[in-house]
Design an enzyme around this catalytic site. Sequence first.
Site, PDB file in Angstrom:
ATOM      1  N   TYR A 209       0.849  -1.200   0.000  1.00 35.87           N
ATOM      2  CA  TYR A 209       0.000   0.000   0.000  1.00 35.87           C
ATOM      3  C   TYR A 209       0.879   1.242   0.000  1.00 35.87           C
ATOM      4  O   TYR A 209       1.909   1.270   0.681  1.00 35.87           O
ATOM      5  CB  TYR A 209      -0.892   0.036   1.254  1.00 35.87           C
ATOM      6  CG  TYR A 209      -2.345  -0.219   0.928  1.00 35.87           C
ATOM      7  CD1 TYR A 209      -3.029   0.600   0.048  1.00 35.87           C
ATOM      8  CD2 TYR A 209      -3.023  -1.293   1.493  1.00 35.87           C
ATOM      9  CE1 TYR A 209      -4.353   0.356  -0.261  1.00 35.87           C
ATOM     10  CE2 TYR A 209      -4.348  -1.549   1.187  1.00 35.87           C
ATOM     11  CZ  TYR A 209      -5.012  -0.709   0.299  1.00 35.87           C
ATOM     12  OH  TYR A 209      -6.304  -0.946  -0.011  1.00 35.87           O
TER      13      TYR A 209
ATOM     14  N   GLU B 250      -0.493   4.943  -0.321  1.00 38.60           N
ATOM     15  CA  GLU B 250      -1.260   6.177  -0.559  1.00 38.60           C
ATOM     16  C   GLU B 250      -0.348   7.399  -0.448  1.00 38.60           C
ATOM     17  O   GLU B 250       0.508   7.478   0.447  1.00 38.60           O
ATOM     18  CB  GLU B 250      -2.417   6.268   0.438  1.00 38.60           C
ATOM     19  CG  GLU B 250      -3.543   5.332   0.031  1.00 38.60           C
ATOM     20  CD  GLU B 250      -4.617   5.167   1.078  1.00 38.60           C
ATOM     21  OE1 GLU B 250      -4.649   5.953   2.029  1.00 38.60           O
ATOM     22  OE2 GLU B 250      -5.422   4.235   0.918  1.00 38.60           O
TER      23      GLU B 250
ATOM     24  N   ASP C  11      -7.582  12.801 -25.015  1.00 37.86           N
ATOM     25  CA  ASP C  11      -7.634  11.421 -24.519  1.00 37.86           C
ATOM     26  C   ASP C  11      -7.009  10.567 -25.615  1.00 37.86           C
ATOM     27  O   ASP C  11      -7.649  10.217 -26.598  1.00 37.86           O
ATOM     28  CB  ASP C  11      -9.100  11.018 -24.281  1.00 37.86           C
ATOM     29  CG  ASP C  11      -9.232   9.587 -23.801  1.00 37.86           C
ATOM     30  OD1 ASP C  11      -8.261   8.812 -23.944  1.00 37.86           O
ATOM     31  OD2 ASP C  11     -10.319   9.229 -23.286  1.00 37.86           O
TER      32      ASP C  11
ATOM     33  N   THR D 175      -4.772   5.494 -21.480  1.00 37.73           N
ATOM     34  CA  THR D 175      -4.580   4.184 -20.867  1.00 37.73           C
ATOM     35  C   THR D 175      -3.184   3.731 -21.268  1.00 37.73           C
ATOM     36  O   THR D 175      -2.555   4.305 -22.159  1.00 37.73           O
ATOM     37  CB  THR D 175      -5.628   3.168 -21.367  1.00 37.73           C
ATOM     38  OG1 THR D 175      -5.660   3.199 -22.792  1.00 37.73           O
ATOM     39  CG2 THR D 175      -7.005   3.475 -20.817  1.00 37.73           C
TER      40      THR D 175
ATOM     41  N   LYS E  15      -3.154  -0.147 -24.530  1.00 36.75           N
ATOM     42  CA  LYS E  15      -3.626  -0.318 -25.918  1.00 36.75           C
ATOM     43  C   LYS E  15      -2.403  -0.304 -26.843  1.00 36.75           C
ATOM     44  O   LYS E  15      -1.587  -1.220 -26.759  1.00 36.75           O
ATOM     45  CB  LYS E  15      -4.665   0.757 -26.243  1.00 36.75           C
ATOM     46  CG  LYS E  15      -5.916   0.645 -25.344  1.00 36.75           C
ATOM     47  CD  LYS E  15      -6.996   1.620 -25.743  1.00 36.75           C
ATOM     48  CE  LYS E  15      -8.274   1.411 -24.953  1.00 36.75           C
ATOM     49  NZ  LYS E  15      -8.422   2.336 -23.833  1.00 36.75           N
TER      50      LYS E  15
ATOM     51  N   ARG F  70      -2.790  -3.050 -17.824  1.00 31.82           N
ATOM     52  CA  ARG F  70      -4.078  -2.362 -17.732  1.00 31.82           C
ATOM     53  C   ARG F  70      -3.931  -1.229 -16.743  1.00 31.82           C
ATOM     54  O   ARG F  70      -3.631  -1.449 -15.570  1.00 31.82           O
ATOM     55  CB  ARG F  70      -5.169  -3.320 -17.222  1.00 31.82           C
ATOM     56  CG  ARG F  70      -5.463  -4.477 -18.131  1.00 31.82           C
ATOM     57  CD  ARG F  70      -5.983  -4.007 -19.473  1.00 31.82           C
ATOM     58  NE  ARG F  70      -7.320  -3.502 -19.395  1.00 31.82           N
ATOM     59  CZ  ARG F  70      -8.388  -4.116 -19.907  1.00 31.82           C
ATOM     60  NH1 ARG F  70      -8.262  -5.263 -20.530  1.00 31.82           N
ATOM     61  NH2 ARG F  70      -9.578  -3.583 -19.806  1.00 31.82           N
TER      62      ARG F  70
END
Length: 414
Positions: free
Chosen positions: A51, A53, A197, A223, A226, A232
């Site tokens: 983790y 954050e 985008d 993203t 692609k 991902r």
Amino acid sequence: MTSLHESDPQVADILDHERSRQAYGIELIPSENYASQAVMEATGSIFTNKYSEGYPGKRYYGGQEYVDQVEQLAIDRAKKLFGVEHVNVQPYSGSPANTAVYFGLLEYGDTIMGLKLDHGGHITHGLPISFSGKSFNCVGYEVEKETGRLNMDAIRELAIKNKPKLIIAGYTAYSRTIDWKAFKEIADEVGAITMADIAHIAGLIAGGVHESPVPYFDVITTTTHKTLRGPRGAMIMCKNEFAKDIDKAVFPGLQGGPHDNTTAAKAVAFGEALKPEFKEYAAQIVKNAKKLAERLMHHGFNLVSGGTDNHLILADLTNKEIPGKIAQEALDKAGITLNKNTVPFDPRSPFDPSGIRLGTPAITTRGMKEAEMEKVADFISEALDHHTDDEHLGKIKGQVKDLCNGFPVPGIAL
Ligand code: DSN
């Protein structure tokens, strides 16, 4: 150390089948690709357990010495790859990245302008039933009916009339280049922020075959899985003046802990994209798409806008008298994967649209070139000519497998 096959044979068996499907089929979904073994190793790495954050050097948990290194590496490589001032590599995927931009830079109710979904835009660019459509006053622009292309004069008129606070360019089903400079000029005229985008074409931009929006646009989302061929996930790039608002919007505005395993894989993918061979890959994606388009048109396919400049092709099957859904299902039986898709001004519904969308990022990754594109188009045409004949489709599937055997997928060991 117990392997997945030993500890959970049920899931392992499903994965084995999916591995074969990916290896022995022709993957034409333009938003999919084959990540490298290295990217997948990083995705499945020890960082799954962590983790973190916060941001490098400013975290809310201990034990960050290695997470900080990997996130900073991903940031530095992305900056180098795209030549941007600021990068946030934490967004979980494209929709959260776009949402973070809106959350950081807009007030609820502001006007935003994006391409309508059924004209090639994205859900998050203002579809009325999405978070973007419900939260903002969304004005959708369209492609021209006659040409299937964007008309910058019409977009300018719409912008002048509606005075958007944000203009979005960058699409999911548009096969032509984008005039970033013209968008910027319109945005300046109406006082709008610009958001690109580039999820679909990030690899083409990184590889230098498509113009970059970076010199013109304020904020760029993408993203990473692609054409960029990473894990991902997503990232947001922006000018320094927007950095603080974007970072605050991602964390703590929208997300908690970043997926550090994905961040590590992003760093690997950006490293791969910085290598000279990635330029060749990106150029070949476009060469392949153009050849595939040419051969499909030779077979009588009607392509929206008459062809392609990028990695994707949108075909309107109305003249073939086969709805997109039936075409997708028949091609699945022939070992060819693509997706049914609406075409601009489609009289049919999104669940049963008139078109199909296909592209070359994945088949280019496995080394296929122009000669194979002719074969792929021939398979598609033959399969659709025999779309009700399962036996014939099965025969094509065998030929598809033979072709695929000659082009092993990097990253899939069989
Ligand atoms: N789902 C992606 C695509 O297929 O284009 C867009 O987010």
